[in-house]
Design a protein around this motif. Structure first.
Motif, PDB file in Angstrom:
ATOM      1  N   UNK A  80       0.830  -1.211   0.000  1.00 25.22           N
ATOM      2  CA  UNK A  80       0.000   0.000   0.000  1.00 25.22           C
ATOM      3  C   UNK A  80       0.862   1.257   0.000  1.00 25.22           C
ATOM      4  N   UNK A  81       1.924   1.260   0.789  1.00 23.46           N
ATOM      5  CA  UNK A  81       2.811   2.421   0.824  1.00 23.46           C
ATOM      6  C   UNK A  81       3.512   2.637  -0.511  1.00 23.46           C
ATOM      7  N   UNK A  82       3.970   1.548  -1.134  1.00 25.48           N
ATOM      8  CA  UNK A  82       4.611   1.685  -2.453  1.00 25.48           C
ATOM      9  C   UNK A  82       3.623   2.217  -3.481  1.00 25.48           C
ATOM     10  N   UNK A  83       2.397   1.707  -3.441  1.00 23.77           N
ATOM     11  CA  UNK A  83       1.368   2.152  -4.385  1.00 23.77           C
ATOM     12  C   UNK A  83       1.054   3.636  -4.169  1.00 23.77           C
ATOM     13  N   UNK A  84       0.851   4.032  -2.912  1.00 22.52           N
ATOM     14  CA  UNK A  84       0.544   5.424  -2.598  1.00 22.52           C
ATOM     15  C   UNK A  84       1.685   6.342  -3.022  1.00 22.52           C
ATOM     16  N   UNK A  85       2.906   5.934  -2.741  1.00 16.22           N
ATOM     17  CA  UNK A  85       4.065   6.735  -3.131  1.00 16.22           C
ATOM     18  C   UNK A  85       4.132   6.888  -4.646  1.00 16.22           C
ATOM     19  N   UNK A  86       3.853   5.812  -5.376  1.00 14.79           N
ATOM     20  CA  UNK A  86       3.908   5.861  -6.835  1.00 14.79           C
ATOM     21  C   UNK A  86       2.848   6.807  -7.384  1.00 14.79           C
ATOM     22  N   UNK A  87       1.645   6.766  -6.830  1.00 12.07           N
ATOM     23  CA  UNK A  87       0.579   7.677  -7.275  1.00 12.07           C
ATOM     24  C   UNK A  87       0.958   9.128  -6.976  1.00 12.07           C
ATOM     25  N   UNK A  88       1.479   9.379  -5.786  1.00  8.17           N
ATOM     26  CA  UNK A  88       1.914  10.732  -5.430  1.00  8.17           C
ATOM     27  C   UNK A  88       3.048  11.206  -6.338  1.00  8.17           C
ATOM     28  N   UNK A  89       3.957  10.315  -6.657  1.00 10.65           N
ATOM     29  CA  UNK A  89       5.069  10.669  -7.539  1.00 10.65           C
ATOM     30  C   UNK A  89       4.558  11.058  -8.917  1.00 10.65           C
ATOM     31  N   UNK A  93      20.026  -2.953 -10.252  1.00  9.75           N
ATOM     32  CA  UNK A  93      19.464  -1.718  -9.718  1.00  9.75           C
ATOM     33  C   UNK A  93      18.527  -1.044 -10.711  1.00  9.75           C
ATOM     34  N   UNK A  94      18.815  -1.109 -12.006  1.00  8.41           N
ATOM     35  CA  UNK A  94      17.929  -0.490 -12.983  1.00  8.41           C
ATOM     36  C   UNK A  94      16.558  -1.142 -12.989  1.00  8.41           C
ATOM     37  N   UNK A  95      16.503  -2.432 -12.655  1.00  8.67           N
ATOM     38  CA  UNK A  95      15.211  -3.100 -12.552  1.00  8.67           C
ATOM     39  C   UNK A  95      14.446  -2.623 -11.321  1.00  8.67           C
ATOM     40  N   UNK A  96      15.176  -2.352 -10.246  1.00  9.20           N
ATOM     41  CA  UNK A  96      14.542  -1.824  -9.033  1.00  9.20           C
ATOM     42  C   UNK A  96      13.993  -0.422  -9.306  1.00  9.20           C
ATOM     43  N   UNK A  97      14.685   0.360 -10.118  1.00 10.33           N
ATOM     44  CA  UNK A  97      14.191   1.690 -10.455  1.00 10.33           C
ATOM     45  C   UNK A  97      12.859   1.655 -11.196  1.00 10.33           C
ATOM     46  N   UNK A 104       6.357   0.080 -12.493  1.00  6.29           N
ATOM     47  CA  UNK A 104       5.804  -0.787 -13.544  1.00  6.29           C
ATOM     48  C   UNK A 104       5.522  -2.190 -13.007  1.00  6.29           C
ATOM     49  N   UNK A 105       6.370  -2.650 -12.093  1.00  4.20           N
ATOM     50  CA  UNK A 105       6.116  -3.940 -11.465  1.00  4.20           C
ATOM     51  C   UNK A 105       4.853  -3.881 -10.620  1.00  4.20           C
ATOM     52  N   UNK A 106       4.668  -2.773  -9.911  1.00  6.26           N
ATOM     53  CA  UNK A 106       3.450  -2.595  -9.125  1.00  6.26           C
ATOM     54  C   UNK A 106       2.218  -2.543 -10.020  1.00  6.26           C
ATOM     55  N   UNK A 107       2.321  -1.840 -11.136  1.00  7.71           N
ATOM     56  CA  UNK A 107       1.204  -1.751 -12.069  1.00  7.71           C
ATOM     57  C   UNK A 107       0.825  -3.136 -12.585  1.00  7.71           C
ATOM     58  N   UNK A 108       1.804  -3.927 -12.953  1.00  7.33           N
ATOM     59  CA  UNK A 108       1.542  -5.292 -13.412  1.00  7.33           C
ATOM     60  C   UNK A 108       0.868  -6.113 -12.319  1.00  7.33           C
TER      61      UNK A 108
END
Length: 102
Positions: free
Chosen positions: A15-24, A55-59, A63-67
């Motif tokens: 949830x935190x990753x999703x919220x952060x991504x939306x805010x970003x 590391x580039x995959x972690x960046x 997109x991983x969250x979206x999938x």
């Protein structure tokens, strides 16, 4: 079975990753960019003990969250709306009482 406390931590983390991504996506400022890099560094530090990942995959974690969320929503759709799923070539029909018919 996953312990409830661990499940709650996993749900909170996603949830935190999703919220952060939306805010970003809504606030493309330098501070959010720094936060994005910080989250990516934390993910990289955490994931290096679990899997071998670059590391580039972690960046690319948004997109991983979206999938993940699209797959999850599709699963909810076929389970609760269509009430019909296919598993290993078998058609599973879900009845109103929640039991499946094989």
């Amino acid at each position: 079975m996953t312990p409830l406390s661990l499940l709650m931590v996993i749900i909170l983390w996603i949830s935190l990753l999703y919220t952060f991504t939306i805010e970003l996506a809504q606030n493309l400022t330098f501070s959010y960019f720094l936060g994005y890099v910080l989250v990516a560094l934390i993910l990289n530090g955490t994931l290096k003990y679990i899997i071998n990942i670059k590391f580039y995959s972690v960046l690319l974690f948004p997109f991983h969250l979206l999938f993940f969320f699209l797959t999850f929503l599709y699963s909810l759709f076929i389970t609760f709306i269509r009430k019909n799923a296919t598993w290993k070539g078998r058609n599973i029909v879900i009845r109103k009482d929640g039991e499946d018919i094989k």
